[in-house]
Design a protein around this motif. Sequence first.
Motif, PDB file in Angstrom:
ATOM      1  N   UNK A 148      48.358  45.321  26.297  1.00 44.70           N
ATOM      2  CA  UNK A 148      47.344  46.009  27.424  1.00 44.70           C
ATOM      3  C   UNK A 148      46.995  45.623  28.862  1.00 44.70           C
ATOM      4  N   UNK A 149      46.657  46.543  29.787  1.00 48.99           N
ATOM      5  CA  UNK A 149      46.917  45.791  31.504  1.00 48.99           C
ATOM      6  C   UNK A 149      44.901  45.780  31.667  1.00 48.99           C
ATOM      7  N   UNK A 150      44.583  45.296  32.661  1.00 48.80           N
ATOM      8  CA  UNK A 150      43.034  44.970  32.866  1.00 48.80           C
ATOM      9  C   UNK A 150      42.534  45.257  34.909  1.00 48.80           C
ATOM     10  N   UNK A 151      42.740  45.544  35.426  1.00 52.74           N
ATOM     11  CA  UNK A 151      42.391  45.124  36.396  1.00 52.74           C
ATOM     12  C   UNK A 151      40.945  43.955  36.716  1.00 52.74           C
ATOM     13  N   UNK A 152      41.248  42.590  37.529  1.00 47.20           N
ATOM     14  CA  UNK A 152      40.309  42.145  37.738  1.00 47.20           C
ATOM     15  C   UNK A 152      40.426  41.756  39.036  1.00 47.20           C
ATOM     16  N   UNK A 153      38.506  41.720  39.609  1.00 48.95           N
ATOM     17  CA  UNK A 153      38.666  41.881  40.975  1.00 48.95           C
ATOM     18  C   UNK A 153      37.977  40.253  41.207  1.00 48.95           C
ATOM     19  N   UNK A 154      37.452  39.744  42.316  1.00 51.88           N
ATOM     20  CA  UNK A 154      37.107  38.420  42.491  1.00 51.88           C
ATOM     21  C   UNK A 154      36.214  39.466  43.665  1.00 51.88           C
ATOM     22  N   UNK A 155      34.820  38.267  44.176  1.00 50.51           N
ATOM     23  CA  UNK A 155      33.950  38.413  44.916  1.00 50.51           C
ATOM     24  C   UNK A 155      34.240  39.005  46.121  1.00 50.51           C
ATOM     25  N   UNK A 156      33.346  40.319  46.149  1.00 57.13           N
ATOM     26  CA  UNK A 156      33.227  40.326  48.423  1.00 57.13           C
ATOM     27  C   UNK A 156      33.500  39.551  48.769  1.00 57.13           C
ATOM     28  N   UNK A 157      33.895  39.055  49.796  1.00 57.35           N
ATOM     29  CA  UNK A 157      33.720  38.264  50.886  1.00 57.35           C
ATOM     30  C   UNK A 157      33.292  38.771  52.535  1.00 57.35           C
ATOM     31  N   UNK A 158      33.039  38.272  53.525  1.00 52.01           N
ATOM     32  CA  UNK A 158      33.450  38.585  54.695  1.00 52.01           C
ATOM     33  C   UNK A 158      35.405  38.173  54.840  1.00 52.01           C
ATOM     34  N   UNK A 159      35.443  39.693  55.914  1.00 50.63           N
ATOM     35  CA  UNK A 159      37.102  39.882  55.437  1.00 50.63           C
ATOM     36  C   UNK A 159      38.381  38.718  56.722  1.00 50.63           C
ATOM     37  N   UNK A 160      37.198  37.615  57.103  1.00 47.27           N
ATOM     38  CA  UNK A 160      38.105  36.807  57.638  1.00 47.27           C
ATOM     39  C   UNK A 160      38.007  35.284  56.649  1.00 47.27           C
ATOM     40  N   UNK A 161      37.428  35.979  55.871  1.00 46.10           N
ATOM     41  CA  UNK A 161      37.185  35.106  55.144  1.00 46.10           C
ATOM     42  C   UNK A 161      38.397  34.544  53.363  1.00 46.10           C
ATOM     43  N   UNK A 162      39.040  35.581  53.413  1.00 48.03           N
ATOM     44  CA  UNK A 162      40.046  36.212  52.816  1.00 48.03           C
ATOM     45  C   UNK A 162      40.740  35.305  53.167  1.00 48.03           C
ATOM     46  N   UNK A 163      41.630  34.498  51.885  1.00 43.04           N
ATOM     47  CA  UNK A 163      43.090  33.569  51.833  1.00 43.04           C
ATOM     48  C   UNK A 163      43.384  34.392  50.661  1.00 43.04           C
ATOM     49  N   UNK A 164      44.867  33.717  51.058  1.00 45.84           N
ATOM     50  CA  UNK A 164      46.234  33.260  50.116  1.00 45.84           C
ATOM     51  C   UNK A 164      47.003  32.259  50.057  1.00 45.84           C
ATOM     52  N   UNK A 165      46.902  31.097  49.555  1.00 48.73           N
ATOM     53  CA  UNK A 165      47.893  29.805  49.778  1.00 48.73           C
ATOM     54  C   UNK A 165      48.694  30.603  49.051  1.00 48.73           C
ATOM     55  N   UNK A 166      49.820  29.666  49.181  1.00 52.80           N
ATOM     56  CA  UNK A 166      51.604  29.389  48.048  1.00 52.80           C
ATOM     57  C   UNK A 166      51.317  27.899  48.278  1.00 52.80           C
ATOM     58  N   UNK A 167      51.361  27.228  47.345  1.00 53.17           N
ATOM     59  CA  UNK A 167      51.717  25.714  47.041  1.00 53.17           C
ATOM     60  C   UNK A 167      52.265  25.405  48.335  1.00 53.17           C
ATOM     61  N   UNK A 168      51.760  23.789  48.108  1.00 51.08           N
ATOM     62  CA  UNK A 168      52.389  22.758  49.351  1.00 51.08           C
ATOM     63  C   UNK A 168      53.702  23.077  49.814  1.00 51.08           C
ATOM     64  N   UNK A 169      53.981  23.090  48.423  1.00 50.99           N
ATOM     65  CA  UNK A 169      55.797  22.930  48.006  1.00 50.99           C
ATOM     66  C   UNK A 169      55.825  23.853  47.145  1.00 50.99           C
ATOM     67  N   UNK A 170      56.201  24.941  48.250  1.00 58.12           N
ATOM     68  CA  UNK A 170      56.783  26.182  47.184  1.00 58.12           C
ATOM     69  C   UNK A 170      58.325  25.811  46.129  1.00 58.12           C
ATOM     70  N   UNK A 171      59.159  25.418  46.297  1.00 54.13           N
ATOM     71  CA  UNK A 171      60.258  24.872  45.980  1.00 54.13           C
ATOM     72  C   UNK A 171      59.984  23.495  44.571  1.00 54.13           C
TER      73      UNK A 171
END
Length: 247
Positions: A148-171
């Motif tokens: 079973x799959x499901x679509x999840x969404x976060x809250x709406x926010x100002x476009x300039x505040x949207x971020x996606x962070x990678x871990x500090x040490x990706x390795x």
Amino acid sequence: MTTPTAAHCGSVSALTLGLPTRTAIPEAKGSLPKGLFVAKVPVSAKLKQRLTNDIASITMLALLRPANTGVQAGTKVPEILVLGLRLADRTPAVEVPAEVIDLIADQRGGSGIVFVCVREGTFEGAAREECALAVRRNVPVKPGHQPITKVHAGAWKPAGEATLELPEDPSTVTMDELWNCLCAQAILDSADGTDLDARIALRDRLIELKALETKLTRDHQRAKNPTQRNEIYAKLHKVRTQLASLK
């Protein structure tokens, strides 16, 4: 040598999201025709209409792989796409298009996709560009049961505040763990991807109970019959007790 301009959805790009430059898709290669997603699969007339009327454009913003992130290969998620969905301008504003997200995710197999939904919204009477992040994940089921799959969404926010962070040490993480990390950021606004399915289930249960509390409170206020009011209040008390135990 001139660095190619990164593809963007509204004002949002891989770079504004905080992703590494090497993961960004060049603007010349970012645009995806909507017809691409209905050309090879049967699609209902209603879904075609939603794709046509609710989605202004689809843009590939970034592609994350072990080679361009430094993340270790995983066993379930070979790559992660970041896809921009520019929603049509209309009143009321278009919400996160779960059916369209399902359609696109179905055609990408095992790839993880973070959907960056961008729309024109209003806040305190003023127009602003807004962004909500969404993902489709497998829902935990017992062994042998149909996935079973499901679509999840976060809250709406100002476009300039949207971020996606990678871990500090990706390795130190795998692509599977990075997927959970990005899903946690999209859904829960947290970079911690541990025990994610349980935390999502808790969030969904809290949303469900709060909605029920609001409805029962309204019903209790409107009820005239004492017996009916008492019955509604008993249900309301039970819901509030459950909420208190989950917080």
